[in-house]
Write a protein that holds these residues in place. Structure first.
Motif, PDB file in Angstrom:
ATOM      1  N   TYR A 281     -11.562   6.483  -1.228  1.00 26.46           N
ATOM      2  CA  TYR A 281     -10.916   6.971  -0.009  1.00 26.46           C
ATOM      3  C   TYR A 281     -11.070   5.994   1.153  1.00 26.46           C
ATOM      4  N   LYS A 282     -12.296   5.509   1.364  1.00 25.38           N
ATOM      5  CA  LYS A 282     -12.536   4.625   2.501  1.00 25.38           C
ATOM      6  C   LYS A 282     -11.778   3.305   2.358  1.00 25.38           C
ATOM      7  N   TYR A 283     -11.685   2.794   1.124  1.00 23.99           N
ATOM      8  CA  TYR A 283     -10.958   1.539   0.891  1.00 23.99           C
ATOM      9  C   TYR A 283      -9.471   1.741   1.196  1.00 23.99           C
ATOM     10  N   ASP A 284      -8.897   2.820   0.643  1.00 27.56           N
ATOM     11  CA  ASP A 284      -7.480   3.097   0.886  1.00 27.56           C
ATOM     12  C   ASP A 284      -7.206   3.320   2.371  1.00 27.56           C
ATOM     13  N   LEU A 285      -8.125   4.019   3.036  1.00 21.43           N
ATOM     14  CA  LEU A 285      -7.959   4.288   4.463  1.00 21.43           C
ATOM     15  C   LEU A 285      -7.914   2.991   5.261  1.00 21.43           C
ATOM     16  N   GLU A 286      -8.806   2.077   4.932  1.00 25.62           N
ATOM     17  CA  GLU A 286      -8.851   0.811   5.665  1.00 25.62           C
ATOM     18  C   GLU A 286      -7.609  -0.037   5.383  1.00 25.62           C
ATOM     19  N   VAL A 287      -7.115  -0.024   4.132  1.00 21.76           N
ATOM     20  CA  VAL A 287      -5.888  -0.762   3.819  1.00 21.76           C
ATOM     21  C   VAL A 287      -4.728  -0.186   4.623  1.00 21.76           C
ATOM     22  N   LEU A 288      -4.626   1.142   4.667  1.00 21.22           N
ATOM     23  CA  LEU A 288      -3.565   1.777   5.440  1.00 21.22           C
ATOM     24  C   LEU A 288      -3.672   1.396   6.915  1.00 21.22           C
ATOM     25  N   LYS A 289      -4.871   1.386   7.430  1.00 21.03           N
ATOM     26  CA  LYS A 289      -5.101   1.009   8.828  1.00 21.03           C
ATOM     27  C   LYS A 289      -4.608  -0.401   9.093  1.00 21.03           C
ATOM     28  N   MET A 311      -6.159  11.159   6.135  1.00 16.72           N
ATOM     29  CA  MET A 311      -6.177   9.753   6.535  1.00 16.72           C
ATOM     30  C   MET A 311      -5.507   9.567   7.891  1.00 16.72           C
ATOM     31  N   LEU A 312      -4.358  10.195   8.068  1.00 17.52           N
ATOM     32  CA  LEU A 312      -3.632  10.067   9.329  1.00 17.52           C
ATOM     33  C   LEU A 312      -4.412  10.707  10.483  1.00 17.52           C
TER      34      LEU A 312
END
Length: 379
Positions: A281-289, A311-312
């Motif tokens: 989750y944290k990895y995907d969140l940072e990529v999205l950011k 995430m949003l």
């Protein structure tokens, strides 16, 4: 305009086949669909390379024209001349083709003998597409008049490049070439000083670049499906044990990196598409950011809608609020709704959704489409 985007997959296969033919000292001809009237399986820009021993690479139809086209290509090779052949596929009694094609269209195909001594032969011009990852235009001159000389492919053009090659026709059509590049859509025009000659001006975009954040087992079928379409693939995540060439032989590049570094290493253009599939989750969140700081046409987020909403919300708490255009680019849950369950089925749904976004289509069944599948307009 021709509402059909020419892809690099077939062109790359043709270039490879010609390179092998040249090594084997085999002569070849290039068949190109230059104009279609009515319906046809392939649209203008579809190509097929034919070698003197009958090897075919690429396709100019669904298979119904290739047999006769082989004969015409061999004639072009033997005579060392360009030839234009017209197939009326709406005529079930077409004696020239000898098949009931039922496509209800007229297909004009240009056969060009490849003279390797010519510095700007069609293969040489097409090869320049691989020098840079940028939009380009290729122009091919033809005449529907039976007795006319067929000029063939005359130029390759990119922004800020010299397109003339000493050919006066290139200068004459330069404004149309620039317009095609700007509009990102192919077109067919007639030459002003010789209207019997027409020009297929093709817009050719760089190959699709699919960046997959994640290297789990469910990513493997996605990489395989995307590679079949000729897409370039980059797989990246933080686990060196998972992100390996052995696990992803289809990938152009493997990146083992933190999410910030992964996004920074990608040159994002209009043909770049991201999927977030790390199950972290944290990895995907940072990529999205990081991606929200860049212009990206498609960001697919694997997982339920609640994950994306979370995430949003977390990004919003940091003051990062996507605008309307950015929200349109984010797809979560990822993929078209085709009832996917397995990893392979999910991969199919993801690729189908990306293709729909790419084409500006809604992903519905063609059964309910009222318009023609391919629409062709000429200036």
């Amino acid at each position: 305009m021709l509402e059909d985007i020419i892809t690099m997959k077939e062109i790359n296969e043709i270039l490879q086949a010609y390179s092998e033919a040249k090594t084997a000292q085999k002569k070849a001809a290039l068949a190109t669909v230059v104009k279609v009237e009515g319906s046809s399986y392939r649209q203008p820009g579809a190509r097929m390379l034919v070698t003197e021993d009958g090897l075919l690479t690429g396709a100019i139809s669904g298979g119904c024209l290739e047999g006769d086209a082989l004969k015409k290509a061999l004639l072009s090779i033997n005579q060392k001349q360009n030839k234009l052949i017209t197939y009326n596929t709406s005529n079930e009694d077409d004696s020239e083709v000898g098949l009931q094609l039922g496509c209800n269209g007229i297909v004009h195909i240009l056969f060009e003998y490849i003279n390797d001594d010519e510095p700007n032969n069609p293969i040489h011009l097409l090869r320049q597409l691989k020098t840079q990852r940028k939009d380009a235009v290729v122009a091919t001159v033809f005449s529907l008049k039976r007795t006319a000389a067929q000029i063939g492919t005359i130029l390759f053009y990119r922004e800020n490049t010299e397109p003339l090659y000493g050919n006066p026709i290139a200068l004459q059509i330069l404004k149309d070439v620039e317009k095609t590049l700007h509009n990102k859509a192919s077109t067919i025009i007639k030459l002003e000083d010789n209207p019997e000659n027409e020009v297929l001006i093709e817009y050719i975009s760089p190959p699709v670049l699919l960046v997959i954040a994640g290297a789990g087992n469910d990513v493997q079928p996605l990489a395989k499906v995307a590679s079949i379409l000729g897409w370039e693939i980059i797989v990246g995540e933080g686990r060196a044990t998972h992100a390996t060439k052995r696990r992803f032989p289809e990938a152009k590049e493997i990146i083992v990196a933190a999410p910030e570094q992964l996004v920074q290493e990608i040159n994002i253009d209009s043909q770049t598409y991201f999927t977030l599939m790390t199950h972290n989750y944290k990895y995907d969140l940072e990529v999205l950011k990081q991606l929200l700081k860049r212009n990206c046409n498609y960001i697919g987020v694997l997982g339920p809608r609640t994950k994306l909403n979370r995430m949003l919300n977390e990004l919003g708490d940091e003051g990062i609020i996507p605008n309307e255009e950015q929200l349109k680019s984010i797809h979560g849950p990822i993929g078209l709704d085709i009832g996917s369950e397995t990893s392979e089925e999910i991969a199919l749904a993801i690729v189908a959704e990306i293709k729909a976004v790419m084409s500006g289509a809604n992903g519905s069944s063609l059964k309910y489409k009222k318009e023609k599948i391919h629409t062709v307009k000429t200036d």
